[in-house]
Design a protein around this motif. Structure first.
Motif, mmCIF file in Angstrom:
data_model
loop_
_atom_site.group_PDB
_atom_site.id
_atom_site.type_symbol
_atom_site.label_atom_id
_atom_site.label_comp_id
_atom_site.label_asym_id
_atom_site.label_seq_id
_atom_site.Cartn_x
_atom_site.Cartn_y
_atom_site.Cartn_z
ATOM 1 N N TYR A 1 0.834 -1.203 0.000
ATOM 2 C CA TYR A 1 0.000 0.000 0.000
ATOM 3 C C TYR A 1 0.871 1.257 0.000
ATOM 4 O O TYR A 1 0.613 2.198 -0.766
ATOM 5 C CB TYR A 1 -0.919 -0.003 1.220
ATOM 6 N N THR B 1 0.416 3.722 -2.967
ATOM 7 C CA THR B 1 -0.634 4.702 -2.686
ATOM 8 C C THR B 1 -0.225 5.834 -1.754
ATOM 9 O O THR B 1 -0.644 6.980 -1.952
ATOM 10 C CB THR B 1 -1.863 3.973 -2.076
ATOM 11 N N THR B 2 0.569 5.536 -0.733
ATOM 12 C CA THR B 2 0.892 6.564 0.268
ATOM 13 C C THR B 2 1.669 7.712 -0.375
ATOM 14 O O THR B 2 2.584 7.498 -1.190
ATOM 15 C CB THR B 2 1.709 5.952 1.417
ATOM 16 N N ARG C 1 -5.838 7.472 4.477
ATOM 17 C CA ARG C 1 -6.710 6.763 3.539
ATOM 18 C C ARG C 1 -6.660 5.249 3.739
ATOM 19 O O ARG C 1 -7.584 4.533 3.348
ATOM 20 C CB ARG C 1 -6.326 7.109 2.093
#
Length: 436
Positions: free
Chosen positions: A290, A294-295, A389
């Motif tokens: 992740y 995404t981060t 998120r």
């Protein structure tokens, strides 16, 4: 005992996952056959773990009875990893069995837990049964590829066992019964009326006398079917009372010997430890993917980075989590080796000494303390390196912490710390209990 139509009909109405969703994998495992080496068994466990990880978050939300997932454990052969080769089992030691549990738990903590409990219950007769019972039950489980659950929660009142003719009858209730709803066999345990003697027995799960409440809807480990169960007039022949003499209706002291028979307890404590560790390792793997994909880096820094993977605090946290998990894994593996060696050395003679049993129990207590602390820290801490998120329900990162937090409340780890303190300061080995 005959199957109850009403109970069978009730079970059919409970929302459950469909075993056909894994038909591609069922066929693949069937074509490949059972693994034949320790490394091959671990590879098979990794394959199952990857299959489960693909939709674990969605299945956790749906909270359906895991019939499909247990069917995957069956077709993969993992239920048989400890079984005798003569009956079609894998012939592996607990050292391998624990690593298999850990691998599966990386992908799905619930299914890793179900596998761990099954392996413990399916080998119960090896510890507290006669040689005839041990062979007969292993043959039954392995040849039929049965999944085993257990209604043996020590915090509840013991089931009451009475004698009626040439049968024993179990009655009572348990607040927790892991895996029972989707099991083929259930291990019952209770106290024989008028005595302080305990009796274990395997019984068919689907029968009129076993009624599940279908009330497991907890924060974590949501697919373990660990709800309550009522036991009403469940009969067994005396021949199925593990470790009891069918002629004298008395416990066989050479079979139900302490401390050997009590190895059941440290064995399951190390089951717990391994799926805690697997869940924590799985959380770090999930979080790393992740973070990489995404981060975002923090934009209000004096040293702004182009990507999250360049951020000092993110790199530092991942490195620290990884180091502690590696240390925990080394300790857990050492504990598994110590226990497997004890079984290999004394499994036939049952001649383990209190000191030998106690030394192994303290290896396992050490592993549980370290793994509990580390798993809780890592599964909560990964949010610091993934961002806000990552708390989204559909992301599923939260399931790792929820799973570890739920089961680490099984028995207070503070008592393990005290036990180890007495071992260090007083050279005192623990007395066998339901939790030691």
């Amino acid at each position: 005992m005959a199957t109850s139509i009403s109970q069978t009909a009730l079970q059919a109405t409970i929302p459950s996952s469909d075993p056909h969703v894994y038909r591609e994998h069922h066929q693949k495992f069937k074509d490949e056959g059972l693994p034949t080496s320790a490394d091959a068994w671990l590879e098979r466990a990794r394959q199952v773990s990857d299959i489960l990880a693909a939709d674990a978050a969605a299945r956790d939300i749906e909270n359906r009875s895991p019939r499909a997932e247990v069917s995957l454990l069956k077709s993969s052969g993992l239920l048989k990893v400890l079984g005798p080769i003569d009956y079609g089992g894998g012939g592996q030691s607990w050292e391998v069995g624990y690593k298999v549990i850990r691998e599966v738990a990386k992908g799905d903590g619930s299914i890793g837990m179900l596998l761990g409990y099954h392996l413990l219950w399916s080998t119960t007769a090896n510890l507290v049964g006669t040689n005839e019972q041990k062979d007969r039950i292993q043959k039954l489980i392995i040849e039929n590829n049965y999944f085993v659950g257990g209604a043996v929660n020590p915090r509840d009142n013991d089931l009451q066992i009475t004698e009626e003719g040439d049968h024993l009858v179990f009655n009572g209730a348990k607040n927790f019964n892991t895996g029972g709803v989707i099991s083929d066999l259930t291990v019952l345990e209770g106290v024989f009326s008028g005595t302080e003697n305990h009796i274990f027995a395997f019984v068919p799960t689907v029968q009129e006398g076993i009624q599940f409440a279908h009330n497991w809807n907890n924060v974590g480990l949501r697919l373990t079917e660990s709800g309550s169960v009522a036991i009403n007039q469940v009969q067994i022949p005396w021949a199925d009372a593990l470790g009891w003499d069918v002629r004298t209706h008395a416990p066989d002291p050479t079979v139900l010997a302490i401390p050997f028979g009590s190895l059941l307890l440290p064995t399951i404590q190390l089951v717990f430890t391994n799926f805690y560790l697997g869940i924590a390792l799985g959380s770090l793997k999930f979080a790393a993917k992740y973070t990489t994909a995404t981060t975002r880096p923090w934009p209000f820094s004096n040293d702004q980075k182009k990507s999250a993977t360049e951020e000092f605090y993110i790199l530092e946290r991942y490195g620290n989590f990884f180091a502690h998990l590696r240390a925990a894994e080394a300790l857990v593996d050492r504990a598994g080796l110590e226990l497997a060696t004890l079984y290999e050395r004394h499994g036939e003679s049952r001649s383990v000494t209190p000191r030998e049993r106690g030394e192994v129990a303290e290896w396992i207590a050490s592993a549980k303390v370290v793994t509990t602390d580390t798993a809780l820290r890592v599964t909560a801490g990964v949010f610091e390196v993934t961002g806000s998120r990552a708390t989204g329900r559909k992301v599923g990162l939260d399931r790792f912490w929820r799973d570890v937090r739920t089961h680490t409340l099984h028995d207070p780890v503070a008592y393990k710390n005290r036990e180890l303190g007495e071992y260090v300061l007083l050279d005192k080995i623990p007395e066998p209990t339901w939790y030691t």
